[in-house]
Design a protein around this motif. Structure first.
Motif, PDB file in Angstrom:
ATOM      1  N   HIS A  44       0.831  -1.184   0.000  1.00  0.00           N
ATOM      2  CA  HIS A  44       0.000   0.000   0.000  1.00  0.00           C
ATOM      3  C   HIS A  44       0.876   1.248   0.000  1.00  0.00           C
ATOM      4  CE1 HIS A  44       0.958  -0.889   4.213  1.00  0.00           C
ATOM      5  NE2 HIS A  44       1.013   0.419   4.350  1.00  0.00           N
ATOM      6  N   LYS A  45       0.293   2.359  -0.362  1.00  0.00           N
ATOM      7  CA  LYS A  45       0.997   3.625  -0.352  1.00  0.00           C
ATOM      8  C   LYS A  45       0.868   4.265   1.018  1.00  0.00           C
ATOM      9  CE  LYS A  45       1.300   8.077  -2.709  1.00  0.00           C
ATOM     10  NZ  LYS A  45       0.718   8.941  -3.775  1.00  0.00           N
ATOM     11  N   ASP A  46       1.995   4.616   1.611  1.00  0.00           N
ATOM     12  CA  ASP A  46       2.001   5.225   2.931  1.00  0.00           C
ATOM     13  C   ASP A  46       1.489   6.663   2.823  1.00  0.00           C
ATOM     14  OD1 ASP A  46       2.419   6.085   5.485  1.00  0.00           O
ATOM     15  OD2 ASP A  46       4.545   5.551   5.564  1.00  0.00           O
ATOM     16  N   GLY A  48       1.624   8.920   5.000  1.00  0.00           N
ATOM     17  CA  GLY A  48       2.371   9.843   5.841  1.00  0.00           C
ATOM     18  C   GLY A  48       1.741  10.001   7.214  1.00  0.00           C
ATOM     19  N   ARG A  49       2.326  10.861   8.010  1.00  0.00           N
ATOM     20  CA  ARG A  49       1.863  11.082   9.374  1.00  0.00           C
ATOM     21  C   ARG A  49       0.553  11.880   9.359  1.00  0.00           C
ATOM     22  NH1 ARG A  49       5.130  10.863  13.972  1.00  0.00           N
ATOM     23  NH2 ARG A  49       4.232  11.791  15.841  1.00  0.00           N
ATOM     24  N   GLN A  73      -4.671   7.028  12.493  1.00  0.00           N
ATOM     25  CA  GLN A  73      -4.392   6.347  11.226  1.00  0.00           C
ATOM     26  C   GLN A  73      -4.955   4.933  11.299  1.00  0.00           C
ATOM     27  OE1 GLN A  73      -0.209   5.103  10.009  1.00  0.00           O
ATOM     28  NE2 GLN A  73      -0.491   6.902   8.707  1.00  0.00           N
ATOM     29  N   ASN A  75      -5.407   1.053   9.857  1.00  0.00           N
ATOM     30  CA  ASN A  75      -4.816  -0.029   9.076  1.00  0.00           C
ATOM     31  C   ASN A  75      -5.903  -1.086   8.844  1.00  0.00           C
ATOM     32  OD1 ASN A  75      -1.788   0.738   9.163  1.00  0.00           O
ATOM     33  ND2 ASN A  75      -2.396   0.801  11.304  1.00  0.00           N
ATOM     34  N   GLU A  89      -5.054  -1.390   3.392  1.00  0.00           N
ATOM     35  CA  GLU A  89      -5.133   0.048   3.205  1.00  0.00           C
ATOM     36  C   GLU A  89      -4.735   0.770   4.487  1.00  0.00           C
ATOM     37  OE1 GLU A  89      -8.836   1.449   1.740  1.00  0.00           O
ATOM     38  OE2 GLU A  89      -8.720   0.354  -0.166  1.00  0.00           O
ATOM     39  N   VAL A  90      -4.031   1.877   4.327  1.00  0.00           N
ATOM     40  CA  VAL A  90      -3.676   2.749   5.440  1.00  0.00           C
ATOM     41  C   VAL A  90      -4.334   4.095   5.185  1.00  0.00           C
ATOM     42  CG1 VAL A  90      -1.823   3.822   6.758  1.00  0.00           C
ATOM     43  CG2 VAL A  90      -1.493   1.551   5.762  1.00  0.00           C
ATOM     44  N   ASN A  92      -5.544   7.888   6.746  1.00  0.00           N
ATOM     45  CA  ASN A  92      -5.441   8.915   7.776  1.00  0.00           C
ATOM     46  C   ASN A  92      -6.795   9.550   8.029  1.00  0.00           C
ATOM     47  OD1 ASN A  92      -2.703   8.512   7.991  1.00  0.00           O
ATOM     48  ND2 ASN A  92      -2.120  10.306   6.795  1.00  0.00           N
ATOM     49  N   THR A 199       0.333   1.558  18.396  1.00  0.00           N
ATOM     50  CA  THR A 199      -0.543   0.771  17.533  1.00  0.00           C
ATOM     51  C   THR A 199      -1.517   0.001  18.405  1.00  0.00           C
ATOM     52  OG1 THR A 199       1.143   0.532  15.808  1.00  0.00           O
ATOM     53  CG2 THR A 199      -0.677  -1.036  15.792  1.00  0.00           C
ATOM     54  N   ASN A 209      -3.322   3.359  14.523  1.00  0.00           N
ATOM     55  CA  ASN A 209      -2.102   4.037  14.954  1.00  0.00           C
ATOM     56  C   ASN A 209      -2.479   5.395  15.541  1.00  0.00           C
ATOM     57  OD1 ASN A 209      -0.613   1.914  13.854  1.00  0.00           O
ATOM     58  ND2 ASN A 209      -0.343   2.950  11.902  1.00  0.00           N
TER      59      ASN A 209
END
Length: 273
Positions: A44-46, A48-49, A73, A75, A89-90, A92, A199, A209
């Protein structure tokens, strides 16, 4: 004479450089973040924070009864029907696109976050617990005894978390819930704070997260957090620079003593000659 007098300095410089290089290499190797285990999920595409969001819950008197300031975040792991494979998927949680609501009872507080045009609903449930139960955990008892006063009789923790989300027309809905959690433990009348990333594993297919958390689900006075009790991760993180500094100071002292002893022996040799 110059050559004999400079030998201890040269030896000292070489030894100090080697010792410090070896120590720093070992220190960085020790604190390095371990590489996460590979999974069968599709990469997956991170994103970011995540940004920190302020989420409040008010009671029937329009008084703030729950406060939370944190980055979140998600997951999510699910079986994709259209892709015929497991997808991870990640996501935000975006504070400016999230609506906070909930409820506050005497021993139960609920924070509900709706985002993505109400397609995603994340719910946190906090409950109170008797202090005598929590004192069973020695590390928590030791930490809180430094912070609590004699009037504090209860603690709180995150006991339930759930997520429902619309994945798409072809994928259907995602749903996960766990009512037996024990995260984010705090003391009644105090806020919980944790600057480090955590986490929270909810189910096999969902984990959350959290970033730079400060929250207080009970005993809110006005619109400000109570005195904060920091999490164990923050306390451990503060010890690392202290230990490294003390170790470096010890190494410098050892090298300095070795140099002084070597120089004294050199002077004694000159006197003999």
């Amino acid at each position: 004479m110059t050559s004999a007098g400079g030998q201890p300095w040269g030896w000292m410089g070489v030894m100090l450089s080697l010792i410090l290089a070896a120590f720093l290499h070992q220190s960085f190797a020790t604190v390095a973040t371990p590489t996460p285990a590979q999974t069968t999920a599709v990469p997956h595409k991170d994103p970011g924070r995540p940004d920190r969001g302020k989420y409040n819950v008010t009671n029937s008197n329009n008084t703030v009864c729950l406060m939370a300031y944190m980055g979140l975040q998600l997951n999510i792991t699910y079986n994709s029907t259209s892709q015929n494979k497991t997808v991870q998927e990640v996501v935000n949680i975006k504070p400016n696109a999230t609506l906070a609501s909930g409820s506050c009872d005497a021993d139960r507080a609920v924070l509900e976050l709706k985002t993505d045009a109400n397609k995603t609903v994340l719910t946190f449930v906090f409950t109170q617990a008797s202090l005598c139960i929590v004192l069973y955990f020695t590390h928590l008892a030791t930490r809180w005894q430094r912070e609590l006063d004699n009037t504090t009789t209860s603690t709180y923790h995150l006991s339930e978390a759930s997520l429902t989300s619309v994945l798409g027309l072809k994928e259907g809905n995602f749903s996960a819930k766990n009512s037996s959690l024990d995260f984010l433990q705090g003391a009644l009348g105090y806020s919980y704070m944790c600057r480090m990333e955590q986490t929270l594993t909810v189910t096999q297919n969902l984990s959350i997260n959290t970033f730079q958390v400060q929250l207080q689900p009970f005993g809110v006075s006005g619109s400000a957090f109570g005195a904060a009790v920091e999490c164990q991760l923050d306390e451990d993180d503060m010890l690392i620079p202290i230990i490294v500094g003390a170790a470096l100071a010890g190494l410098v002292l050892i090298v300095l003593l070795a140099y002084l002893i070597g120089r004294k022996r050199s002077h004694a040799g000159y006197q003999t000659i």
